[in-house]
Design a protein around this motif. Structure first.
Motif, short mmCIF file in Angstrom:
data_model
loop_
_atom_site.label_atom_id
_atom_site.label_comp_id
_atom_site.label_asym_id
_atom_site.label_seq_id
_atom_site.Cartn_x
_atom_site.Cartn_y
_atom_site.Cartn_z
N ASN A 103 1.13 6.92 -6.63
CA ASN A 103 0.03 7.87 -6.85
C ASN A 103 0.49 9.30 -6.59
N THR A 104 1.19 9.52 -5.49
CA THR A 104 1.66 10.87 -5.14
C THR A 104 2.62 11.41 -6.19
N VAL B 4 0.84 -1.20 0.00
CA VAL B 4 0.00 0.00 0.00
C VAL B 4 0.88 1.26 0.00
N ALA B 5 1.95 1.25 0.77
CA ALA B 5 2.87 2.41 0.80
C ALA B 5 3.49 2.65 -0.57
N ARG C 185 0.64 12.21 -9.41
CA ARG C 185 -0.32 13.31 -9.21
C ARG C 185 0.43 14.63 -9.16
N GLN D 99 2.19 1.83 -3.45
CA GLN D 99 1.14 2.33 -4.33
C GLN D 99 0.83 3.79 -4.02
N ASP D 100 0.80 4.15 -2.75
CA ASP D 100 0.57 5.55 -2.38
C ASP D 100 1.68 6.45 -2.91
N ALA D 101 2.93 5.98 -2.84
CA ALA D 101 4.07 6.76 -3.35
C ALA D 101 3.95 6.94 -4.87
N TYR E 199 -6.47 3.55 -13.66
CA TYR E 199 -5.79 4.84 -13.52
C TYR E 199 -6.07 5.64 -14.78
#
Length: 119
Positions: A33-34, A26-27, A37, A29-31, A82
């Motif tokens: 996405n960030t 999850v971390a 973005r 994937q969050d990185a 996405y």
């Protein structure tokens, strides 16, 4: 140029993923996405509910007719997608290959040919 990236999965695959590895996954994937973005190239990232929560909607006599489904005949189903807005197809390839799970499963890349005008 806009592109849709799609990742497929199934419940068997998710159940086999070790629970202690989920926080790191999850971390990552969050990185991802960030990072995209902030570059302005990722317009949205969406994870979908399990296939058992999906519904089919039709119009019958002018109103919504909702049934369980879809009844998928394959083990794989759309798990997340996405939306990218990038300068080139090559850039879309680079971003798709950077998705954290791209080393384990392929990512589908579809060009978006038409977009409804915004008011």
């Amino acid at each position: 140029m806009k592109y849709l990236l799609m990742i497929y999965g199934n419940q068997e695959k998710w159940d086999a993923f070790p629970a202690e590895e989920w926080p790191e996954a999850v971390a990552k994937q969050d990185a991802f996405n960030t990072r995209y973005r902030e570059s302005g190239e990722l317009l949205g990232a969406y994870g979908l509910g399990d296939v058992v929560t999906a519904k089919l909607v039709r119009r019958e006599n002018g109103v919504a007719a909702v049934t369980d489904g879809p009844y998928i005949e394959t083990k794989e189903y759309l798990a997340s997608f996405y939306l990218l807005d990038v300068a080139s197809e090559e850039r879309a390839y680079e971003i798709a290959a950077d998705i954290p799970f791209a080393d384990a499963d392929p990512v589908e890349l579809w060009p978006i040919l038409h977009e409804a005008p915004q008011p």
